[in-house]
Design a protein around this motif. Structure first.
Motif, PDB file in Angstrom:
ATOM      1  N   ILE A 110       2.589  12.502  -3.664  1.00 58.48           N
ATOM      2  CA  ILE A 110       3.622  13.471  -3.735  1.00 58.48           C
ATOM      3  C   ILE A 110       4.892  12.800  -3.776  1.00 58.48           C
ATOM      4  O   ILE A 110       5.106  12.080  -2.857  1.00 58.48           O
ATOM      5  CB  ILE A 110       3.721  14.655  -2.603  1.00 58.48           C
ATOM      6  CG1 ILE A 110       2.334  15.418  -2.722  1.00 58.48           C
ATOM      7  CG2 ILE A 110       5.021  15.432  -2.466  1.00 58.48           C
ATOM      8  CD1 ILE A 110       2.346  16.364  -1.739  1.00 58.48           C
ATOM      9  N   GLY A 161       6.717   6.446  -1.516  1.00 62.06           N
ATOM     10  CA  GLY A 161       6.271   5.243  -2.096  1.00 62.06           C
ATOM     11  C   GLY A 161       6.066   5.147  -3.716  1.00 62.06           C
ATOM     12  O   GLY A 161       5.920   4.129  -4.031  1.00 62.06           O
ATOM     13  N   GLU A 217       4.343   5.499   4.080  1.00 60.56           N
ATOM     14  CA  GLU A 217       3.849   6.975   4.266  1.00 60.56           C
ATOM     15  C   GLU A 217       4.911   7.535   4.293  1.00 60.56           C
ATOM     16  O   GLU A 217       6.131   7.507   4.550  1.00 60.56           O
ATOM     17  CB  GLU A 217       3.108   6.768   5.694  1.00 60.56           C
ATOM     18  CG  GLU A 217       2.659   8.245   6.004  1.00 60.56           C
ATOM     19  CD  GLU A 217       1.705   8.925   5.122  1.00 60.56           C
ATOM     20  OE1 GLU A 217       0.783   8.309   4.773  1.00 60.56           O
ATOM     21  OE2 GLU A 217       2.189  10.107   4.836  1.00 60.56           O
ATOM     22  N   SER A 251      -3.909   7.099   7.751  1.00 60.84           N
ATOM     23  CA  SER A 251      -4.304   6.613   9.432  1.00 60.84           C
ATOM     24  C   SER A 251      -3.825   5.054   9.661  1.00 60.84           C
ATOM     25  O   SER A 251      -3.869   4.643  10.964  1.00 60.84           O
ATOM     26  CB  SER A 251      -5.719   6.730   9.576  1.00 60.84           C
ATOM     27  OG  SER A 251      -6.564   5.821   8.671  1.00 60.84           O
ATOM     28  N   GLU A 262       0.882  -1.230   0.161  1.00 59.93           N
ATOM     29  CA  GLU A 262      -0.030   0.076   0.060  1.00 59.93           C
ATOM     30  C   GLU A 262       0.925   1.285   0.076  1.00 59.93           C
ATOM     31  O   GLU A 262       1.892   1.305   0.825  1.00 59.93           O
ATOM     32  CB  GLU A 262      -0.884   0.076   1.406  1.00 59.93           C
ATOM     33  CG  GLU A 262      -1.769   1.161   1.385  1.00 59.93           C
ATOM     34  CD  GLU A 262      -2.408   1.593   2.599  1.00 59.93           C
ATOM     35  OE1 GLU A 262      -3.376   2.259   2.863  1.00 59.93           O
ATOM     36  OE2 GLU A 262      -1.694   1.318   3.693  1.00 59.93           O
ATOM     37  N   GLY A 313       0.838   5.072   0.967  1.00 62.46           N
ATOM     38  CA  GLY A 313      -0.111   6.181   1.462  1.00 62.46           C
ATOM     39  C   GLY A 313      -0.868   5.531   2.708  1.00 62.46           C
ATOM     40  O   GLY A 313      -2.042   5.358   2.855  1.00 62.46           O
TER      41      GLY A 313
HETATM   42  N1  SAH Z   1      -4.814   4.780   3.147  1.00 62.03           N
HETATM   43  C1  SAH Z   1      -4.950   6.033   4.134  1.00 62.03           C
HETATM   44  C2  SAH Z   1      -5.577   7.084   3.235  1.00 62.03           C
HETATM   45  C3  SAH Z   1      -4.645   8.344   3.859  1.00 62.03           C
HETATM   46  S1  SAH Z   1      -4.821   9.602   2.488  1.00 62.03           S
HETATM   47  C4  SAH Z   1      -5.971   5.654   5.117  1.00 62.03           C
HETATM   48  O1  SAH Z   1      -6.451   4.392   5.232  1.00 62.03           O
HETATM   49  O2  SAH Z   1      -6.126   6.614   6.170  1.00 62.03           O
HETATM   50  C5  SAH Z   1      -3.010   9.332   1.687  1.00 62.03           C
HETATM   51  C6  SAH Z   1      -1.839   9.352   2.311  1.00 62.03           C
HETATM   52  O3  SAH Z   1      -0.854   9.163   1.211  1.00 62.03           O
HETATM   53  C7  SAH Z   1      -1.556  10.399   3.111  1.00 62.03           C
HETATM   54  O4  SAH Z   1      -1.286  10.455   4.421  1.00 62.03           O
HETATM   55  C8  SAH Z   1      -0.072  10.822   2.423  1.00 62.03           C
HETATM   56  O5  SAH Z   1       0.876  11.473   3.330  1.00 62.03           O
HETATM   57  C9  SAH Z   1       0.378   9.577   1.786  1.00 62.03           C
HETATM   58  N2  SAH Z   1       1.266  10.246   0.462  1.00 62.03           N
HETATM   59  C10 SAH Z   1       1.182  10.872  -0.321  1.00 62.03           C
HETATM   60  N3  SAH Z   1       2.120  10.903  -1.407  1.00 62.03           N
HETATM   61  C11 SAH Z   1       2.768   9.525  -0.886  1.00 62.03           C
HETATM   62  C12 SAH Z   1       4.037   9.182  -1.387  1.00 62.03           C
HETATM   63  N4  SAH Z   1       4.821   9.269  -2.424  1.00 62.03           N
HETATM   64  N5  SAH Z   1       4.536   7.959  -0.637  1.00 62.03           N
HETATM   65  C13 SAH Z   1       3.960   7.622   0.555  1.00 62.03           C
HETATM   66  N6  SAH Z   1       2.934   8.281   1.164  1.00 62.03           N
HETATM   67  C14 SAH Z   1       2.386   9.162   0.303  1.00 62.03           C
END
Ligand code: SAH
Length: 212
Positions: A204, A131, A104, A86, A81, A83
């Motif tokens: 990002i 990621g 994350e 939470s 996964e 991101g």
């Molecule tokens: N799956 C999460 C959704 C969180 S929102 C949940 O169940 O709560 C998406 C998340 O992706 C954010 O926390 C953001 O910081 C992260 N994110 C954005 N770009 C990323 C990257 N390149 N690598 C890792 N995390 C990333």
């Protein structure tokens, strides 16, 4: 706690077209309120995205259910996964028996998700990094799920997918994306299905959007 609220949420998900029994069962079991700050807990079982700090959100339950159903993870499969946020989506995948790896980019979110995984005794491998580059060490993955929206599909994620593996990723502009459900046939052959109208926070990174 909140059993009745979870049952009601599962009814909402069924009415919106979620049919996968293993997905629905995971939603009955995983306690979403544990992934939220105290002041948000009372809203945990509404079908809405909620703020978790640092401008990020815990995805709407329907979106989590839809993506999980599209991924269809089987017990013991390796799932990556991108991101963690939470940690809720990772916990749903783990509850379904998958071996979960999650990345994350924000340290604070990574730390608090790790604490929750520990407290819940979930065996989830987590790291704090970009990621969009994937997690080479444990590849290939049977499934990869990206929970932030990018401008294009990162090549590393396609590379780190096993043959017959599936990648679920929102692609579009910063406001609105369509969900791409990509199946790897072989190293240079992919099958893509596209489902429009999702809204995620931006992905990002090196192969995502640039940070302002
Ligand atoms: N799956 C999460 C959704 C969180 S929102 C949940 O169940 O709560 C998406 C998340 O992706 C954010 O926390 C953001 O910081 C992260 N994110 C954005 N770009 C990323 C990257 N390149 N690598 C890792 N995390 C990333």
């Amino acid at each position: 706690m909140f059993e009745r609220e979870r049952e009601e949420l599962v009814e909402i998900l069924k009415n919106k077209g979620i049919t996968n029994k293993r997905v629905l069962e995971a939603f009955l079991k995983v306690e979403r309120h544990l992934f939220l700050p105290d002041i948000m807990k009372q809203h945990a079982y509404k079908d809405v995205a909620l703020p978790i700090g640092l401008g990020q959100t815990i995805s709407q339950p329907y979106t989590v259910a839809y993506m999980t159903q599209a991924l269809d993870p089987q017990p013991q499969q390796k799932i990556l996964e991108i991101g963690t946020g939470s940690g809720y989506q990772a916990a749903i995948l783990s509850q379904m028996g998958a071996r979960v790896f999650t990345i994350e980019r924000h340290h604070d979110l990574y730390n608090s998700a790790m604490k929750i995984f520990d407290k819940m005794n979930l065996r989830i491998a987590a790291r704090c990094s970009d990621g969009t580059l994937g997690w080479q060490e444990f590849s290939p993955y049977d499934g990869i799920i990206v929970t932030a929206g990018g401008p294009s599909v990162p090549v590393n994620l396609k590379k780190q997918l096993a043959d017959n593996g599936r990648l679920v990723i929102p692609i579009g502009d910063k406001k609105i994306q369509s969900l791409q459900i990509i199946t790897k046939i072989s190293s240079d052959e992919f099958l893509t299905r596209e489902v429009p109208y999702f809204a995620f926070v931006p992905l990002i990174g090196r192969e995502g959007w640039k940070e302002k």
